[in-house]
Structure formats: C-alpha cells, structure tokens
Design a protein around this motif. Structure first.
Motif, PDB file in Angstrom:
ATOM      1  N   ALA A 106       0.836  -1.210   0.000  1.00 51.37           N
ATOM      2  CA  ALA A 106       0.000   0.000   0.000  1.00 51.37           C
ATOM      3  C   ALA A 106       0.869   1.258   0.000  1.00 51.37           C
ATOM      4  O   ALA A 106       0.526   2.261  -0.638  1.00 51.37           O
ATOM      5  CB  ALA A 106      -0.933  -0.011   1.215  1.00 51.37           C
ATOM      6  N   ARG A 107       1.988   1.208   0.703  1.00 54.07           N
ATOM      7  CA  ARG A 107       2.906   2.362   0.766  1.00 54.07           C
ATOM      8  C   ARG A 107       3.754   2.526  -0.486  1.00 54.07           C
ATOM      9  O   ARG A 107       4.492   3.495  -0.616  1.00 54.07           O
ATOM     10  CB  ARG A 107       3.891   2.142   1.915  1.00 54.07           C
ATOM     11  CG  ARG A 107       3.436   2.624   3.255  1.00 54.07           C
ATOM     12  CD  ARG A 107       4.598   3.212   4.048  1.00 54.07           C
ATOM     13  NE  ARG A 107       5.739   2.338   4.259  1.00 54.07           N
ATOM     14  CZ  ARG A 107       5.831   1.464   5.246  1.00 54.07           C
ATOM     15  NH1 ARG A 107       4.837   1.299   6.088  1.00 54.07           N
ATOM     16  NH2 ARG A 107       6.916   0.731   5.387  1.00 54.07           N
ATOM     17  N   GLY A 108       3.703   1.521  -1.373  1.00 57.19           N
ATOM     18  CA  GLY A 108       4.520   1.595  -2.582  1.00 57.19           C
ATOM     19  C   GLY A 108       5.962   1.168  -2.365  1.00 57.19           C
ATOM     20  O   GLY A 108       6.795   1.256  -3.273  1.00 57.19           O
ATOM     21  N   GLU A 109       6.268   0.714  -1.158  1.00 62.89           N
ATOM     22  CA  GLU A 109       7.639   0.248  -0.884  1.00 62.89           C
ATOM     23  C   GLU A 109       7.898  -1.049  -1.657  1.00 62.89           C
ATOM     24  O   GLU A 109       8.938  -1.222  -2.278  1.00 62.89           O
ATOM     25  CB  GLU A 109       7.804   0.019   0.615  1.00 62.89           C
ATOM     26  CG  GLU A 109       9.199  -0.349   1.036  1.00 62.89           C
ATOM     27  CD  GLU A 109       9.903   0.797   1.745  1.00 62.89           C
ATOM     28  OE1 GLU A 109      11.041   1.085   1.380  1.00 62.89           O
ATOM     29  OE2 GLU A 109       9.292   1.400   2.664  1.00 62.89           O
ATOM     30  N   ILE A 110       6.922  -1.951  -1.640  1.00 59.60           N
ATOM     31  CA  ILE A 110       6.976  -3.139  -2.493  1.00 59.60           C
ATOM     32  C   ILE A 110       6.215  -2.816  -3.780  1.00 59.60           C
ATOM     33  O   ILE A 110       5.077  -2.352  -3.725  1.00 59.60           O
ATOM     34  CB  ILE A 110       6.360  -4.359  -1.787  1.00 59.60           C
ATOM     35  CG1 ILE A 110       7.260  -4.790  -0.610  1.00 59.60           C
ATOM     36  CG2 ILE A 110       6.145  -5.513  -2.769  1.00 59.60           C
ATOM     37  CD1 ILE A 110       6.763  -5.995   0.163  1.00 59.60           C
ATOM     38  N   LYS A 111       6.863  -3.038  -4.909  1.00 56.36           N
ATOM     39  CA  LYS A 111       6.265  -2.678  -6.207  1.00 56.36           C
ATOM     40  C   LYS A 111       5.495  -3.865  -6.783  1.00 56.36           C
ATOM     41  O   LYS A 111       5.804  -5.019  -6.493  1.00 56.36           O
ATOM     42  CB  LYS A 111       7.358  -2.295  -7.195  1.00 56.36           C
ATOM     43  CG  LYS A 111       8.367  -1.318  -6.639  1.00 56.36           C
ATOM     44  CD  LYS A 111       8.382  -0.014  -7.391  1.00 56.36           C
ATOM     45  CE  LYS A 111       9.078   1.110  -6.639  1.00 56.36           C
ATOM     46  NZ  LYS A 111       9.439   0.898  -5.252  1.00 56.36           N
ATOM     47  N   SER A 112       4.542  -3.572  -7.642  1.00 55.79           N
ATOM     48  CA  SER A 112       3.694  -4.638  -8.173  1.00 55.79           C
ATOM     49  C   SER A 112       4.502  -5.641  -9.012  1.00 55.79           C
ATOM     50  O   SER A 112       4.097  -6.781  -9.173  1.00 55.79           O
ATOM     51  CB  SER A 112       2.555  -4.058  -8.999  1.00 55.79           C
ATOM     52  OG  SER A 112       3.096  -3.307 -10.059  1.00 55.79           O
TER      53      SER A 112
END
Ligand SMILES: *Cc1c(COP(=O)(O)O)cnc(C)c1O
Ligand SMILES: [Zn+2]
Length: 444
Positions: free
Chosen positions: A379-385
C-alpha cells in the motif's frame, strides 16, 4: 578438498576461536553473542556451479543425512559432525507456494509463501533444532557430561526441542509461560517426554530462569542465543533461492520476535553471496506484532538504541517477546539488506490470516503478521507490483486452532472478523439446504 572447519567467534569482533563442541554461549572477553564462522576459503575450492549441482543432487534423496533440507547443506552448516551423530527428521524442503489468488488480490502477481510450518513439529524451528541436538549428540559421543537440553519457549521451540531430544534419547527440559501457549503447543513436548515447567511469568521471565539453570554446564541451553540454531535456520534463505533455480527474489518478509530467525535468514543469503552463488541480495522485512514491537521501535529511531518493552498479549504468541536476544545480530542484517521493520495490530494480523485462508492457505497468526506487513508495504509503494515477494510462513495453522475458531466465532479481542464464516445449522430439509446454497452462490 581442504578440510572444512567451523567455529564460534564473537559477533563484536573480539579475537578468539572456540570449538562448536564447547559449552559456550557468550564471548568470554566481552559477553557479547557468538556466531558460527566458516572457513570460506576452503569452501571456495568448490565453484558456485559445483555447489549448486551438489545441493540440487541431494534434494529429496534418501541418502543419509543429505536428504534433509538442512543436512543437504552440511558443509555450510556444521561440517565437522559425524553423520552417525546427526539427529534429523528430514526437515526443510518445504513447499514454496505460488500465492496466485492472494497476489492478484493485492496487485503483486509474483507472490510466494514459503510454507515452513509443513515440517516435523509444525514450525520452522525444526531447521535449527536438528543442528543443535546433533552437536550435543556429538559432544556426548566425545565424552562430555551433558544430562539434558533446556529452553524457554513460547511454544514452537519447545516442541522442536522435545521431538529432536526424544529422537536422540536425550532429556529435554522446557520452560513455558503458564497459560500463554496454546494447548496444541503444550501437548507436543508433553507427548515427546520433555520435563515441562510452566512458570508464572512471561517468555522473557522464562528466558531469565533458563539462563540461570544452564549455568550448570551439564544442562545445555537451546535458546537462539545459542548460535548453533541459527546455523540450521539459515538454510531457509538458501532453500528459497534454490527453489527459484538460484534466482534471488526482491523481498523476503518474515515475522520476528527474538530476532534469531531474521538474522539466520540474512546469514544464509550472505553465504550464498560470498561464495558466488548469487550476485545480488533481496531486501528483507521483519514483521512484528504491535503488542510486542521493540525491534520496530528501535528501527523507527534509526537503531540509535535498543528499545525494550513489556510484551503485551498477542495472538502471535510465538513472537510475544519484549527483550529480543538477537537484537545486535538482527540490526546488522537489516542494515546490510536495506531492510525494513513493520508491525501489525491484532486486527491486522487476524484479518490478514483470514484473507489469505480464503485463497487456500491456513495461516498461523505469525504468518498473519508477515502478511499484514506485506499489505502495508504494498500500500505504501515500498513493495512494487512487479516485485517477486516471498512471505515466510513460520508455523502450521493446525497448531493454532483456538486462534482460528476464535476468529470465526467472533470472540477475539480487538478483531472485527471481516471474513468470518460460520456453519449454518439447518433442519434436514432439502428446500432449506437449497436456499442456503442459493444465498451463498448469489453472494448474499
Ligand atoms: C520462533 C518463531 C518466530 C520468530 O523467530 P525469532 O527468531 O524469535 O524472531 C516466528 N514465527 C514462529 C511460528 C516462531 O515459532
Ligand atoms: Zn567479544
């Protein structure tokens, strides 16, 4: 090939090498923790390709002891031990599950869950305990006077210790916080013949007592301040990479309490790197329960100092630890792996576990903590899709029946139960049954 050697040394860099068969848990010079060091130059006499080939050839064979996920990497774990003294139940080689539906749900298609709970005693503690108990067996064979092996435990460590000790014919002594572990967890050491001492304190209190008791050198300490356990646990990271055909994932997320396992994960990966089997490192995430979050707090302060808390009751009972023993080791690992520490509330961990269960898993609460951390990092964008992410599922959900039933019955404190699913009690009547089926299938 040169003889392979491993020995204890101080993690703070004091001089001195100590044999693994010595009863020693701390550096005699500074009192710091020890770690197991390996003769990397000797290990480098085999090329990276040769190691991969050797490890792959041993996987799932019955050749003693190399069919074990841990002992298949014996040269990297504990090279000096005689095969006859190894106590193994062929731990490791657990399924790396492609969590396709959950991944699609959160927008990370390449999501995997390492099902370490599918092991002999139902948690990843088996990986370390096989090494520790085998070394003790070797010590006894060498003539050492060791009468028992003891540990303080929130449940899974004592189950593993009791089983491996029973297999070795060595008495186990386990110290548990009274009324703080599930019946399912308590019954394992009981069944395996351990001396089970339930103390009126928490895990940290049990830890203090076991350290006093094991000043008697004939009672060997099995907690993870004993770095032999870490040597076995470190194979989980190696095995994950091996299962991806020696490709490194972008992230590995693991629930963390006493911090021995996040350290071990890092150590295994570093060894792969040092010996040239991989050319980059994944990022690591340590996931803590908000009710027992000293490492999270330290991380928030840039590891300026070690935070300690009185651990509050958490559903994630195996990580209900306020004063983690392996703090210093784990800080080094998080820093080296550009890691993060995240936390999960009771509600977040329970909902995360239930959500994953609906895609075919059966998650223990600790795995719930790791999944909740995953959801937050995405959700925070730290892990990318596009990232390849591995969540380490540390115990078998079947050990945590009261967590599961409590969730679905709606009786867990602080948990709303978004995904509750209760049986529908009906008359033995086909119309009533058809109505219930129709209601579910139409999504009402
Ligand atoms: C031991 C354990 C952990 C955490 O490992 P630490 O080394 O204490 O950080 C996580 N999950 C389960 C199920 C465990 O038994
Ligand atoms: Zn030292």
């Amino acid at each position: 090939m040169r003889e392979l050697r491993a020995w204890f040394r101080c993690i703070r860099g004091c001089e001195g090498e100590y044999p693994l068969e010595q009863v020693l848990y701390h550096c005699p010079k500074c009192g710091g923790l020890l770690e197991v060091a390996h003769d990397l130059n000797a290990l480098k006499e085999r090329s990276a390709a040769e190691w991969k080939q050797l490890f792959d050839a041993r996987m799932h064979t019955n050749e003693w002891p190399f069919g074990s996920g841990v002992w298949g990497k014996k040269e990297w774990v504990c090279p000096g031990i005689a095969d006859d003294n190894i106590i193994s139940m062929y731990e490791g080689h657990t399924n790396l599950f492609w969590a396709q539906r959950l991944g699609a749900d959160i927008g990370v298609e390449d999501l995997w869950v390492k099902l370490c709970g599918n092991s002999h005693t139902g948690s990843f503690k088996d990986l370390g305990m096989t090494v520790l108990v085998s070394v003790v067996k070797q010590m006894v064979a060498n003539g050492a006077d060791i009468r028992a092996i003891a540990c303080a435990s929130t449940g899974d460590t004592s189950a593993a210790l009791a089983a491996y000790c029973a297999a070795a014919g060595i008495q186990a002594i386990v110290f548990l916080p009274r009324n703080k572990v599930s019946t399912a967890q308590l019954i394992q050491p009981i069944a395996n013949g351990a001396l089970v001492l339930a103390l009126d304190t928490d895990f940290d209190g049990c830890m203090a007592i076991v350290q006093q008791v094991t000043r008697d050198q004939t009672i060997y300490l099995a907690n993870s301040m004993n770095s032999l356990r870490i040597e076995g646990q470190k194979t989980v990271g190696i095995e994950i990479v091996q299962q991806f055909d020696w490709q490194v994932p972008d992230w590995i997320i693991m629930p963390a309490g006493n911090l021995g396992n996040i350290t071990a994960l890092g150590n295994g990966l570093l060894m792969l790197d040092e010996l040239g089997l991989i050319d980059r490192l994944p990022r690591l995430a340590a996931a803590q329960a908000e009710h027992a979050n000293p490492f999270y707090r330290s991380y928030q302060r840039g590891f300026a100092s070690q935070e300690r808390v009185i651990a509050q009751t958490t559903l994630a009972s195996a990580i209900q630890i306020g004063n983690p023993v392996s703090y210093e080791r784990a800080v080094k690992v998080i820093q080296r792996f550009d890691g993060v520490v995240e936390q999960a509330s009771e509600s977040e961990l329970a909902e995360a576990a239930a959500r994953a269960d609906l895609t075919g898993m059966y998650c223990c609460p600790h795995t719930g903590v790791a999944l909740a951390a995953l959801f937050k990092l995405v959700a925070r964008g730290e892990i990318k899709s596009s990232d390849r992410v591995v969540v380490v599922s540390t115990a078998q959900g079947l050990k945590f029946t009261s967590f599961k039933t409590g969730y679905h019955e709606g009786t867990l404190a602080e948990v709303a139960g978004e995904y509750r699913n209760m049986p529908i009690e009906l008359r033995a009547d086909a119309d009533a049954v058809n109505q219930a089926i129709a209601a579910r299938l139409s999504g009402k």
